[in-house]
Write an enzyme that holds these catalytic residues in place. Structure first.
Site, PDB file in Angstrom:
ATOM      1  N   LEU A   7       0.797  -1.156  -0.030  1.00  0.00           N
ATOM      2  CA  LEU A   7      -0.004  -0.137   0.215  1.00  0.00           C
ATOM      3  C   LEU A   7       0.915   1.206   0.268  1.00  0.00           C
ATOM      4  O   LEU A   7       1.711   1.425   0.920  1.00  0.00           O
ATOM      5  CB  LEU A   7      -1.042   0.030   1.237  1.00  0.00           C
ATOM      6  CG  LEU A   7      -1.824   1.191   1.600  1.00  0.00           C
ATOM      7  CD1 LEU A   7      -2.761   1.436   0.282  1.00  0.00           C
ATOM      8  CD2 LEU A   7      -2.554   0.954   2.767  1.00  0.00           C
ATOM      9  N   ILE A   8       0.624   2.004  -0.763  1.00  0.00           N
ATOM     10  CA  ILE A   8       1.403   3.235  -1.263  1.00  0.00           C
ATOM     11  C   ILE A   8       0.775   4.500  -1.199  1.00  0.00           C
ATOM     12  O   ILE A   8      -0.142   4.529  -1.942  1.00  0.00           O
ATOM     13  CB  ILE A   8       2.215   3.054  -2.706  1.00  0.00           C
ATOM     14  CG1 ILE A   8       3.015   2.028  -2.351  1.00  0.00           C
ATOM     15  CG2 ILE A   8       3.225   4.555  -2.492  1.00  0.00           C
ATOM     16  CD1 ILE A   8       3.895   1.748  -3.963  1.00  0.00           C
ATOM     17  N   GLY A  10       0.185   8.913  -1.488  1.00  0.00           N
ATOM     18  CA  GLY A  10       0.849  10.151  -2.540  1.00  0.00           C
ATOM     19  C   GLY A  10       1.280   9.503  -3.962  1.00  0.00           C
ATOM     20  O   GLY A  10       2.476   9.875  -4.248  1.00  0.00           O
ATOM     21  N   SER A  13       1.893  11.586  -8.311  1.00  0.00           N
ATOM     22  CA  SER A  13       3.260  12.333  -8.811  1.00  0.00           C
ATOM     23  C   SER A  13       4.263  11.837  -7.854  1.00  0.00           C
ATOM     24  O   SER A  13       4.422  11.185  -7.201  1.00  0.00           O
ATOM     25  CB  SER A  13       3.054  13.826  -8.676  1.00  0.00           C
ATOM     26  OG  SER A  13       3.155  14.314  -7.444  1.00  0.00           O
ATOM     27  N   GLY A  14       5.837  12.235  -8.466  1.00  0.00           N
ATOM     28  CA  GLY A  14       6.807  12.184  -7.866  1.00  0.00           C
ATOM     29  C   GLY A  14       7.299  10.941  -7.447  1.00  0.00           C
ATOM     30  O   GLY A  14       7.173   9.637  -8.165  1.00  0.00           O
ATOM     31  N   GLY A  16       6.002   8.714  -5.386  1.00  0.00           N
ATOM     32  CA  GLY A  16       4.832   7.788  -5.206  1.00  0.00           C
ATOM     33  C   GLY A  16       4.322   7.347  -6.664  1.00  0.00           C
ATOM     34  O   GLY A  16       4.399   5.974  -6.803  1.00  0.00           O
ATOM     35  N   SER A 139      12.656  13.252   5.102  1.00  0.00           N
ATOM     36  CA  SER A 139      13.420  14.221   4.177  1.00  0.00           C
ATOM     37  C   SER A 139      14.778  14.173   5.026  1.00  0.00           C
ATOM     38  O   SER A 139      15.125  14.240   6.309  1.00  0.00           O
ATOM     39  CB  SER A 139      12.770  15.638   4.286  1.00  0.00           C
ATOM     40  OG  SER A 139      13.638  16.743   3.683  1.00  0.00           O
ATOM     41  N   TYR A 152       8.057  22.958   7.868  1.00  0.00           N
ATOM     42  CA  TYR A 152       7.814  21.692   7.181  1.00  0.00           C
ATOM     43  C   TYR A 152       8.888  20.711   7.891  1.00  0.00           C
ATOM     44  O   TYR A 152       8.907  19.522   8.121  1.00  0.00           O
ATOM     45  CB  TYR A 152       8.417  22.041   5.631  1.00  0.00           C
ATOM     46  CG  TYR A 152       8.824  20.646   4.975  1.00  0.00           C
ATOM     47  CD1 TYR A 152       7.773  19.876   4.582  1.00  0.00           C
ATOM     48  CD2 TYR A 152      10.184  20.304   4.866  1.00  0.00           C
ATOM     49  CE1 TYR A 152       8.183  18.722   3.581  1.00  0.00           C
ATOM     50  CE2 TYR A 152      10.477  19.244   4.076  1.00  0.00           C
ATOM     51  CZ  TYR A 152       9.428  18.445   3.386  1.00  0.00           C
ATOM     52  OH  TYR A 152       9.633  17.447   2.646  1.00  0.00           O
TER      53      TYR A 152
END
Length: 287
Positions: A7-8, A10, A13-14, A16, A139, A152
């Site tokens: 299960l992923i 997002g 885009s990017g 994901g 990140s 962030y």
């Protein structure tokens, strides 16, 4: 390698988007979540749905019931979720004082609470089978807090903290928790500049008013010079999935630009964290 139910989040885009395709190509059964699959993301949803082994789920990450319904539907059909990849993320920019409480809540809801919603829903099935993998995408800014990305960074620090504690709590139960720390890549999220809401405070920051643009320009130049490939992040996720259970590292850095000092920070913290666990009588969790 046995085929897994993955299960992923997002996935429109990017990282994901690339991860879904990379994982599905190996024969795993992939459930890809995104919002608004009948509207603005319809084209992306249809493209992923056309791939073999991929099912797209329309999920509102900020809604407990939506997340629960999605996970329940996967377990009802597949019997379990073997791997959860919490990839979805959200960013706002600006001096920290320009963030309203609502701004901060919006970032934490996507970057911290949404992963937690999914973790809570998949853990019972993982515990039942005494095996599972949770990959949380944080990140390099989840290890160091850069000016003008303060909030962030705070949200990514939060996800790092949850992930690190869970890594040790769950390893004896056969469940691995792994953190993947990407640097700056030319993805859609990094190419958008979304600013916090309270712009009335900006006039009080004249002394450093030029620094945010300097940072953005410097980052753009670094990306152009290094040309980092987002597929490297998808490939790192695949390697974590393919690794033997119990052997996966807590943190994996994928960052050709600033990864060296993030790796150094991780190494230093790991050494002293191990000493701390031992001091508090939990050294056995290191093995």
């Amino acid at each position: 390698m046995s085929k897994k139910v993955i299960l992923i989040t997002g996935t429109n885009s990017g990282f994901g988007w690339l991860t879904v395709q990379s994982v599905a190509a190996l024969g795993h059964k992939v459930y890809a979540t995104m919002r608004d699959t009948k509207g603005r993301n319809a084209e992306k949803a249809n493209a992923l749905s056309a791939l073999e082994n991929v099912t797209v789920l329309d999920v509102n990450l900020t809604d407990d019931d939506s997340v629960k319904q999605a996970v329940d539907s996967v377990i009802a059909k597949e019997g379990t979720v073997d791997v959860l990849v919490n990839n979805a993320g959200f960013s706002l920019n600006g001096v920290a004082e320009s963030f309203t409480t609502a701004d901060v809540q919006s970032i934490f809801d996507i970057n911290v609470f949404a992963p937690w919603r999914f973790i809570k829903q998949v853990l019972p099935a993982m515990r039942k089978q005494s095996e599972g993998l949770i990959i949380n995408i944080t990140s390099g800014f989840g290890r160091v807090s850069f000016p003008f990305a303060t909030v962030y960074s705070g949200s990514k620090f939060g996800l790092e903290g949850i992930s690190e504690g869970l890594h040790y709590e769950l390893k004896r139960l056969g469940i691995d928790v792994a953190i993947l720390e990407p640097g700056a890549f030319p993805t859609e999220m990094n190419q958008k500049t979304n600013y916090a809401s309270d712009q009335s405070v900006f006039e009080g920051y004249d002394a450093i008013a030029d620094l945010p643009n300097k940072m953005i320009n410097a980052l753009g130049a670094l990306i152009q010079a290094h040309n980092p490939n987002p597929q490297d992040v998808a490939d790192a996720i695949v390697r974590l999935i393919e690794a033997e259970n119990g052997t996966r590292p807590l943190r994996t850095v994928v960052d050709p630009i600033t990864g060296e000092f993030i790796e150094a920070a991780n190494k230093a913290v790991a050494e002293h964290f191990g000493k701390g666990l031992t001091t508090f009588g939990m050294g056995e969790l290191l093995n």
